[in-house]
Design a protein around this motif. Structure first.
Motif, PDB file in Angstrom:
ATOM      1  N   ALA A   8      60.583  64.324   3.400  1.00  0.00           N
ATOM      2  CA  ALA A   8      61.783  65.165   3.489  1.00  0.00           C
ATOM      3  C   ALA A   8      62.206  65.353   4.945  1.00  0.00           C
ATOM      4  O   ALA A   8      63.409  65.389   5.261  1.00  0.00           O
ATOM      5  N   GLU A   9      61.226  65.444   5.829  1.00  0.00           N
ATOM      6  CA  GLU A   9      61.517  65.587   7.258  1.00  0.00           C
ATOM      7  C   GLU A   9      62.303  64.387   7.777  1.00  0.00           C
ATOM      8  O   GLU A   9      63.295  64.535   8.512  1.00  0.00           O
ATOM      9  N   MET A  10      61.891  63.173   7.394  1.00  0.00           N
ATOM     10  CA  MET A  10      62.587  61.973   7.844  1.00  0.00           C
ATOM     11  C   MET A  10      63.996  61.889   7.265  1.00  0.00           C
ATOM     12  O   MET A  10      64.934  61.438   7.931  1.00  0.00           O
ATOM     13  N   ARG A  11      64.166  62.337   6.013  1.00  0.00           N
ATOM     14  CA  ARG A  11      65.513  62.349   5.428  1.00  0.00           C
ATOM     15  C   ARG A  11      66.431  63.280   6.227  1.00  0.00           C
ATOM     16  O   ARG A  11      67.601  62.956   6.487  1.00  0.00           O
ATOM     17  N   GLU A  12      65.909  64.440   6.608  1.00  0.00           N
ATOM     18  CA  GLU A  12      66.694  65.392   7.379  1.00  0.00           C
ATOM     19  C   GLU A  12      67.060  64.819   8.739  1.00  0.00           C
ATOM     20  O   GLU A  12      68.199  64.955   9.208  1.00  0.00           O
ATOM     21  N   ILE A  13      66.103  64.165   9.391  1.00  0.00           N
ATOM     22  CA  ILE A  13      66.375  63.540  10.688  1.00  0.00           C
ATOM     23  C   ILE A  13      67.439  62.460  10.542  1.00  0.00           C
ATOM     24  O   ILE A  13      68.334  62.323  11.379  1.00  0.00           O
ATOM     25  N   ALA A  14      67.338  61.690   9.451  1.00  0.00           N
ATOM     26  CA  ALA A  14      68.306  60.607   9.230  1.00  0.00           C
ATOM     27  C   ALA A  14      69.720  61.138   9.088  1.00  0.00           C
ATOM     28  O   ALA A  14      70.693  60.489   9.517  1.00  0.00           O
ATOM     29  N   SER A  15      69.873  62.331   8.495  1.00  0.00           N
ATOM     30  CA  SER A  15      71.211  62.892   8.326  1.00  0.00           C
ATOM     31  C   SER A  15      71.812  63.321   9.657  1.00  0.00           C
ATOM     32  O   SER A  15      73.040  63.306   9.830  1.00  0.00           O
ATOM     33  N   ASN A  16      70.954  63.684  10.615  1.00  0.00           N
ATOM     34  CA  ASN A  16      71.430  64.131  11.923  1.00  0.00           C
ATOM     35  C   ASN A  16      71.510  62.997  12.938  1.00  0.00           C
ATOM     36  O   ASN A  16      72.391  62.993  13.799  1.00  0.00           O
ATOM     37  N   PRO A  26      71.394  59.142  12.299  1.00  0.00           N
ATOM     38  CA  PRO A  26      71.261  58.013  11.372  1.00  0.00           C
ATOM     39  C   PRO A  26      70.806  56.707  12.018  1.00  0.00           C
ATOM     40  O   PRO A  26      70.290  55.831  11.335  1.00  0.00           O
ATOM     41  N   GLY A  27      70.956  56.555  13.302  1.00  0.00           N
ATOM     42  CA  GLY A  27      70.601  55.293  13.940  1.00  0.00           C
ATOM     43  C   GLY A  27      69.132  55.105  14.227  1.00  0.00           C
ATOM     44  O   GLY A  27      68.729  54.052  14.729  1.00  0.00           O
ATOM     45  N   THR A  28      68.315  56.098  13.921  1.00  0.00           N
ATOM     46  CA  THR A  28      66.885  56.015  14.255  1.00  0.00           C
ATOM     47  C   THR A  28      66.077  55.196  13.267  1.00  0.00           C
ATOM     48  O   THR A  28      64.932  54.843  13.547  1.00  0.00           O
ATOM     49  N   GLY A  29      66.638  54.920  12.093  1.00  0.00           N
ATOM     50  CA  GLY A  29      65.859  54.246  11.059  1.00  0.00           C
ATOM     51  C   GLY A  29      64.980  55.200  10.278  1.00  0.00           C
ATOM     52  O   GLY A  29      64.107  54.763   9.516  1.00  0.00           O
ATOM     53  N   ALA A  30      65.200  56.514  10.446  1.00  0.00           N
ATOM     54  CA  ALA A  30      64.360  57.503   9.763  1.00  0.00           C
ATOM     55  C   ALA A  30      64.509  57.414   8.252  1.00  0.00           C
ATOM     56  O   ALA A  30      63.542  57.649   7.512  1.00  0.00           O
ATOM     57  N   ALA A  72      67.605  63.060  33.324  1.00  0.00           N
ATOM     58  CA  ALA A  72      68.863  63.677  32.888  1.00  0.00           C
ATOM     59  C   ALA A  72      70.081  62.821  33.200  1.00  0.00           C
ATOM     60  O   ALA A  72      71.008  62.719  32.380  1.00  0.00           O
ATOM     61  N   GLU A  73      70.094  62.159  34.345  1.00  0.00           N
ATOM     62  CA  GLU A  73      71.300  61.448  34.774  1.00  0.00           C
ATOM     63  C   GLU A  73      71.683  60.317  33.828  1.00  0.00           C
ATOM     64  O   GLU A  73      72.828  60.187  33.427  1.00  0.00           O
ATOM     65  N   GLY A  74      70.737  59.489  33.470  1.00  0.00           N
ATOM     66  CA  GLY A  74      71.047  58.363  32.591  1.00  0.00           C
ATOM     67  C   GLY A  74      70.577  58.569  31.174  1.00  0.00           C
ATOM     68  O   GLY A  74      70.336  57.606  30.438  1.00  0.00           O
ATOM     69  N   LEU A  75      70.447  59.823  30.755  1.00  0.00           N
ATOM     70  CA  LEU A  75      69.857  60.130  29.451  1.00  0.00           C
ATOM     71  C   LEU A  75      70.629  59.546  28.271  1.00  0.00           C
ATOM     72  O   LEU A  75      69.996  58.995  27.353  1.00  0.00           O
ATOM     73  N   PRO A  76      71.950  59.627  28.216  1.00  0.00           N
ATOM     74  CA  PRO A  76      72.651  59.076  27.038  1.00  0.00           C
ATOM     75  C   PRO A  76      72.348  57.604  26.793  1.00  0.00           C
ATOM     76  O   PRO A  76      72.094  57.194  25.658  1.00  0.00           O
ATOM     77  N   GLY A  77      72.377  56.815  27.872  1.00  0.00           N
ATOM     78  CA  GLY A  77      72.072  55.393  27.705  1.00  0.00           C
ATOM     79  C   GLY A  77      70.628  55.160  27.292  1.00  0.00           C
ATOM     80  O   GLY A  77      70.339  54.296  26.452  1.00  0.00           O
ATOM     81  N   LEU A  78      69.707  55.935  27.893  1.00  0.00           N
ATOM     82  CA  LEU A  78      68.296  55.799  27.549  1.00  0.00           C
ATOM     83  C   LEU A  78      68.059  56.165  26.094  1.00  0.00           C
ATOM     84  O   LEU A  78      67.325  55.469  25.377  1.00  0.00           O
ATOM     85  N   LEU A  79      68.679  57.243  25.640  1.00  0.00           N
ATOM     86  CA  LEU A  79      68.528  57.656  24.247  1.00  0.00           C
ATOM     87  C   LEU A  79      69.083  56.598  23.296  1.00  0.00           C
ATOM     88  O   LEU A  79      68.494  56.334  22.231  1.00  0.00           O
ATOM     89  N   GLY A  80      70.185  55.975  23.679  1.00  0.00           N
ATOM     90  CA  GLY A  80      70.747  54.935  22.832  1.00  0.00           C
ATOM     91  C   GLY A  80      69.815  53.753  22.691  1.00  0.00           C
ATOM     92  O   GLY A  80      69.607  53.225  21.583  1.00  0.00           O
ATOM     93  N   HIS A 134      64.772  52.178  15.481  1.00  0.00           N
ATOM     94  CA  HIS A 134      65.315  51.513  14.286  1.00  0.00           C
ATOM     95  C   HIS A 134      64.615  50.176  14.057  1.00  0.00           C
ATOM     96  O   HIS A 134      64.244  49.834  12.921  1.00  0.00           O
ATOM     97  N   VAL A 135      64.425  49.427  15.126  1.00  0.00           N
ATOM     98  CA  VAL A 135      63.735  48.133  15.020  1.00  0.00           C
ATOM     99  C   VAL A 135      62.317  48.332  14.495  1.00  0.00           C
ATOM    100  O   VAL A 135      61.864  47.623  13.585  1.00  0.00           O
ATOM    101  N   GLN A 136      61.611  49.306  15.055  1.00  0.00           N
ATOM    102  CA  GLN A 136      60.225  49.515  14.667  1.00  0.00           C
ATOM    103  C   GLN A 136      60.104  50.076  13.250  1.00  0.00           C
ATOM    104  O   GLN A 136      59.205  49.682  12.495  1.00  0.00           O
ATOM    105  N   SER A 137      61.007  50.970  12.864  1.00  0.00           N
ATOM    106  CA  SER A 137      60.940  51.516  11.504  1.00  0.00           C
ATOM    107  C   SER A 137      61.221  50.429  10.471  1.00  0.00           C
ATOM    108  O   SER A 137      60.609  50.416   9.393  1.00  0.00           O
ATOM    109  N   ALA A 138      62.137  49.509  10.790  1.00  0.00           N
ATOM    110  CA  ALA A 138      62.418  48.402   9.877  1.00  0.00           C
ATOM    111  C   ALA A 138      61.202  47.491   9.746  1.00  0.00           C
ATOM    112  O   ALA A 138      60.852  47.049   8.641  1.00  0.00           O
TER     113      ALA A 138
END
Length: 536
Positions: free
Chosen positions: A324-332, A334-338, A409-417, A424-428
């Motif tokens: 259920a935790e992974m389903r909730e994460i996936a809704s928030n 979705p790109g993580t492969g949760a 903090a400075e390059g966080l958005p790109g790093l998070l992406g 996603h690759v690893q979960s698949a």
């Protein structure tokens, strides 16, 4: 009034750090009736007798670590027995056997060994990128500013995709290892509290295991129904059930699969990878990873422990909540492969429950300690799922706390992406491995139908099909097992297997396959990001 003196004689093999150690902890046993059972004893080089560090072990790996085969023959006071001892009827009784002490030590140090392999894997990324980008530089056809000069082998999709898998594996292994380490940090004070309580009550050994069972129901209520409970013993039961899974899982997956992926990193360097001057010493790290897979218990030992602990009701209650935790994460996010991971976890849980009740065609139980062809692969599948889950949780931690950290903090958005695509690759990959293993176990212990009387009962006869076609037009187009009036049938091993009672598994498996949607797009995005990684 004088303290008892022990004569310790021991020959050892493959002892690490022996070249410069000035004391050792030795596991000893004795047939002398004046001391009962085994124990661990501290030997110091200043003790009377022989403290011979022995000859160096002729090993192929971990060359920077001193390993020798020492010999000891020393007289030491009984106070050197680790954990102390009591005297009963004139007999020395150590409070802890050598097995109990080693179990407590290995329970924690196996996590460190798993992290060593993950660290090697992550350290391979930079040398591989450097090698790929500089592969064609200096040649006549590689002019500065051209893609061939700037990217080198990174112009090829294959090397990028393989390096993405290496990086994703390293991240997942590190996440699993550090999660296990943090768990033990939380568990240690609770374990000391338990020991203090049992010491006051005079409970130890097997009696302590029986005493803990009275907290089992409270712990299950706490997990399944959210019943408030602040009892340290209940909290200990919950965390202990998790530690008994994460520790062997970290050791098994990080070192086992990690060693395989380390070989992949070496192959990405071409022939350079197996030379002594390979950047990053990848060849040495690959060989070292082979040893780490056998350190403190090879893969079979970890799988054996997992086959017991992963069936614990307390662990399974937590595992059920993680879905259920992974389903909730996936809704928030979705790109993580949760969501893919959640479906794979659901499939694994269904498979475990089924195998615990199922039997083979001869009526023998499938899930048992002797059926390691069942329990061991299922343990492997669980490790894949655990590593991917903790990788996703670490991503969420970075997203939450990264903005307040000036380092990222400075390059966080790109790093998070980028890290989201790695998740996603690893979960698949984890879902694919778990799905394959579960399908093999579910169907692999059914006998395939044959063209005998029993098998023919489920086949259509030609005359029956003609009659049914009048009532259900088009039925003949989907029938595969048709027996002609003369008894001839399609040329194959037997009638197609039936899946009676396995309909839910088939639905879950089909859903899992569909959940892989977008996984390769994530890999392509991560691969493109590798071509833009800045290396000083």
């Amino acid at each position: 009034s004088k303290e008892t003196i022990l004569q310790v004689d021991k020959r050892c093999l493959f002892i690490t750090n022996m070249a410069f150690a000035n004391f050792v902890t030795a596991a000893v046993d004795s047939a002398d009736p004046r001391i009962k059972g085994s124990c661990m004893v501290i030997l110091e080089e200043t003790d009377p007798g022989v403290f011979d560090r022995g000859s160096p072990a002729r090993k192929l790996v971990h060359q920077l670590s001193s390993t020798r085969d020492p010999i000891f023959s020393q007289r030491v006071p009984a106070s050197r027995i680790i954990g102390g001892y009591t005297v009963k009827d004139g007999v020395i009784v150590p409070r802890y056997s050598h097995g109990e002490i080693l179990e407590a030590v290995f329970r924690r140090t196996r996590v460190t060994v798993g992290l060593m392999t993950s660290a090697k894997l992550l350290s391979a990324v930079e040398p591989v990128i450097r090698y790929h980008r500089g592969r064609f530089r200096g040649g006549e056809t590689a002019e500065p500013g051209t893609p061939r000069y700037e990217l080198g082998l990174q112009m090829k999709e294959d090397v990028l995709h393989r390096l993405v898998e290496v990086w994703a594996t390293g991240e997942a292994g590190a996440s699993l290892g550090f999660a296990a380490a943090r768990l033990f940090d939380e568990l240690d004070p609770l374990e000391r509290y338990r020991d203090e309580v049992f010491a006051q009550e005079g409970i130890r050994g097997t009696a302590a295991l029986k005493a803990m069972r009275r907290y089992q129901k409270e712990a299950l209520d706490y997990l399944q129904h959210g019943v408030d409970c602040d009892k340290p013993m209940v909290r200990f039961m919950v965390l202990d059930s998790l530690a008994n899974v994460l520790c062997p899982a970290c050791k098994l997956w990080n070192t086992g699969h990690g060693a395989n992926m380390m070989r992949e990193a070496v192959s990405l360097m071409g022939g350079y990878g197996i030379t002594e001057d390979c950047p990053g010493f990848l060849g040495y790290k690959w060989m070292d990873a082979q040893l780490e897979a056998t350190y403190e218990g090879p893969e079979a030992v970890q799988r054996r422990q997992l086959s017991v602990t992963m069936a614990n009701d307390l662990f399974l209650a937590q595992f059920h909540g993680w879905i259920a935790e992974m389903r909730e994460i996936a809704s928030n996010r979705p790109g993580t492969g949760a969501c893919t991971l959640a479906t794979a976890m659901q499939l694994w849980l269904w498979t475990l429950n089924h195998l615990q009740k199922a039997t083979d065609p001869d009526g023998s139980k499938l899930y048992s300690s002797s059926r390691q062809g069942v329990t061991f692969p299922l343990a492997d599948a669980l490790c894949w799922l655990l590593a991917s889950r903790y990788q996703i949780l670490d991503l969420l931690e970075l997203a939450e706390k990264g903005p307040s950290n000036p380092v990222v903090a400075e390059g966080l958005p790109g790093l998070l992406g980028f890290l989201t695509d790695l998740c996603h690759v690893q979960s698949a990959r984890a879902a694919g491995e778990a799905g394959r293993i579960c399908a093999e176990l579910i169907f692999g212990y059914h006998r395939h139908p044959a063209w005998d009387a029993e098998g023919l009962e489920g086949c259509y006869r030609a005359e029956e099909l003609i009659a049914l076609e009048n009532m259900v037009p088009g039925l003949s187009s989907v029938v595969t097992d048709l027996v002609a009036p003369d008894g001839t049938h399609p040329s194959k091993a037997g009638p197609c297997a039936r899946f009676d009672g396995l309909e839910q598994f088939m639905r879950l498996r089909n859903r899992l396959d569909g959940c892989l949607t977008g996984a390769h797009l994530a890999k392509e995005r991560a691969a493109e990001a590798l071509t833009k990684v800045m290396i000083p």
